[in-house]
Design a protein around this motif. Structure first.
Motif, PDB file in Angstrom:
ATOM      1  N   ALA A 186       0.821  -1.209   0.000  1.00 27.18           N
ATOM      2  CA  ALA A 186       0.000   0.000   0.000  1.00 27.18           C
ATOM      3  C   ALA A 186       0.859   1.264   0.000  1.00 27.18           C
ATOM      4  O   ALA A 186       0.374   2.335  -0.361  1.00 27.18           O
ATOM      5  N   ALA A 187       2.115   1.154   0.367  1.00 26.19           N
ATOM      6  CA  ALA A 187       3.011   2.311   0.338  1.00 26.19           C
ATOM      7  C   ALA A 187       3.240   2.801  -1.090  1.00 26.19           C
ATOM      8  O   ALA A 187       3.624   3.956  -1.290  1.00 26.19           O
ATOM      9  N   ASN A 188       2.990   1.947  -2.064  1.00 28.36           N
ATOM     10  CA  ASN A 188       3.109   2.377  -3.455  1.00 28.36           C
ATOM     11  C   ASN A 188       2.087   3.457  -3.782  1.00 28.36           C
ATOM     12  O   ASN A 188       2.339   4.322  -4.613  1.00 28.36           O
ATOM     13  N   TRP A 189       0.916   3.400  -3.134  1.00 28.13           N
ATOM     14  CA  TRP A 189      -0.091   4.437  -3.355  1.00 28.13           C
ATOM     15  C   TRP A 189       0.384   5.783  -2.825  1.00 28.13           C
ATOM     16  O   TRP A 189       0.002   6.826  -3.346  1.00 28.13           O
ATOM     17  N   VAL A 190       1.205   5.770  -1.792  1.00 28.70           N
ATOM     18  CA  VAL A 190       1.786   7.017  -1.273  1.00 28.70           C
ATOM     19  C   VAL A 190       2.844   7.535  -2.238  1.00 28.70           C
ATOM     20  O   VAL A 190       2.983   8.748  -2.440  1.00 28.70           O
ATOM     21  N   ALA A 191       3.589   6.627  -2.843  1.00 33.10           N
ATOM     22  CA  ALA A 191       4.690   7.013  -3.717  1.00 33.10           C
ATOM     23  C   ALA A 191       4.215   7.514  -5.084  1.00 33.10           C
ATOM     24  O   ALA A 191       4.906   8.327  -5.704  1.00 33.10           O
ATOM     25  N   LEU A 192       3.071   7.062  -5.556  1.00 36.57           N
ATOM     26  CA  LEU A 192       2.626   7.424  -6.904  1.00 36.57           C
ATOM     27  C   LEU A 192       2.485   8.938  -7.115  1.00 36.57           C
ATOM     28  O   LEU A 192       2.993   9.446  -8.124  1.00 36.57           O
ATOM     29  N   PRO A 193       1.832   9.689  -6.230  1.00 38.65           N
ATOM     30  CA  PRO A 193       1.762  11.145  -6.473  1.00 38.65           C
ATOM     31  C   PRO A 193       3.127  11.825  -6.433  1.00 38.65           C
ATOM     32  O   PRO A 193       3.378  12.768  -7.191  1.00 38.65           O
ATOM     33  N   ILE A 194       4.022  11.326  -5.594  1.00 38.40           N
ATOM     34  CA  ILE A 194       5.369  11.892  -5.528  1.00 38.40           C
ATOM     35  C   ILE A 194       6.106  11.633  -6.838  1.00 38.40           C
ATOM     36  O   ILE A 194       6.802  12.508  -7.364  1.00 38.40           O
ATOM     37  N   ILE A 195       5.947  10.441  -7.384  1.00 37.88           N
ATOM     38  CA  ILE A 195       6.597  10.088  -8.646  1.00 37.88           C
ATOM     39  C   ILE A 195       6.059  10.957  -9.782  1.00 37.88           C
ATOM     40  O   ILE A 195       6.819  11.410 -10.642  1.00 37.88           O
ATOM     41  N   VAL A 196       4.753  11.195  -9.785  1.00 37.56           N
ATOM     42  CA  VAL A 196       4.160  12.022 -10.839  1.00 37.56           C
ATOM     43  C   VAL A 196       4.719  13.447 -10.772  1.00 37.56           C
ATOM     44  O   VAL A 196       4.990  14.062 -11.815  1.00 37.56           O
ATOM     45  N   ILE A 197       4.932  13.965  -9.577  1.00 36.09           N
ATOM     46  CA  ILE A 197       5.550  15.294  -9.433  1.00 36.09           C
ATOM     47  C   ILE A 197       6.959  15.273 -10.027  1.00 36.09           C
ATOM     48  O   ILE A 197       7.369  16.206 -10.722  1.00 36.09           O
ATOM     49  N   GLY A 198       7.703  14.192  -9.783  1.00 36.42           N
ATOM     50  CA  GLY A 198       9.043  14.071 -10.358  1.00 36.42           C
ATOM     51  C   GLY A 198       9.024  13.990 -11.872  1.00 36.42           C
ATOM     52  O   GLY A 198       9.877  14.570 -12.546  1.00 36.42           O
ATOM     53  N   VAL A 199       8.040  13.282 -12.417  1.00 36.81           N
ATOM     54  CA  VAL A 199       7.921  13.186 -13.881  1.00 36.81           C
ATOM     55  C   VAL A 199       7.616  14.563 -14.473  1.00 36.81           C
ATOM     56  O   VAL A 199       8.183  14.949 -15.503  1.00 36.81           O
ATOM     57  N   VAL A 200       6.742  15.320 -13.819  1.00 40.13           N
ATOM     58  CA  VAL A 200       6.401  16.660 -14.317  1.00 40.13           C
ATOM     59  C   VAL A 200       7.616  17.575 -14.246  1.00 40.13           C
ATOM     60  O   VAL A 200       7.896  18.320 -15.194  1.00 40.13           O
ATOM     61  N   LEU A 201       8.358  17.523 -13.137  1.00 41.83           N
ATOM     62  CA  LEU A 201       9.570  18.348 -13.032  1.00 41.83           C
ATOM     63  C   LEU A 201      10.585  17.955 -14.105  1.00 41.83           C
ATOM     64  O   LEU A 201      11.241  18.815 -14.692  1.00 41.83           O
ATOM     65  N   GLY A 202      10.725  16.657 -14.339  1.00 38.51           N
ATOM     66  CA  GLY A 202      11.647  16.201 -15.376  1.00 38.51           C
ATOM     67  C   GLY A 202      11.199  16.596 -16.765  1.00 38.51           C
ATOM     68  O   GLY A 202      12.024  16.874 -17.640  1.00 38.51           O
TER      69      GLY A 202
END
Length: 73
Positions: A27-43
């Motif tokens: 379930a920690a992956n659900w916490v990580a998904l929005p953070i990853i999307v922010i990283g993709v947008v910054l990249g």
């Protein structure tokens, strides 16, 4: 600068995603998904694409784990 921020966000999310590969911690992956999307947008906003690609790889790992665990149908 945005590329370095994307790498940092990707590393932060990787720290969350790696323990989430263990049983009962998926379930920690659900916490990580929005953070990853922010990283993709910054990249994506950066002129270079290394940070974006790193975040996309971390995103792939998290999504595959969620699919195997039944979190994404």
């Amino acid at each position: 600068m945005l590329n370095a921020l994307a790498y940092l966000v990707g590393l932060l999310s990787l720290v969350i995603v790696i323990p989430a590969q263990l049983p009962l911690l998926g379930a920690a992956n659900w916490v990580a998904l929005p953070i990853i999307v922010i990283g993709v947008v910054l990249g994506a906003l950066s002129s270079r694409d290394g940070g974006r690609n790193f975040c996309l790889i971390v995103l792939l790992i998290a999504v595959v784990r969620l699919m195997l665990g039944g979190g994404i149908l």
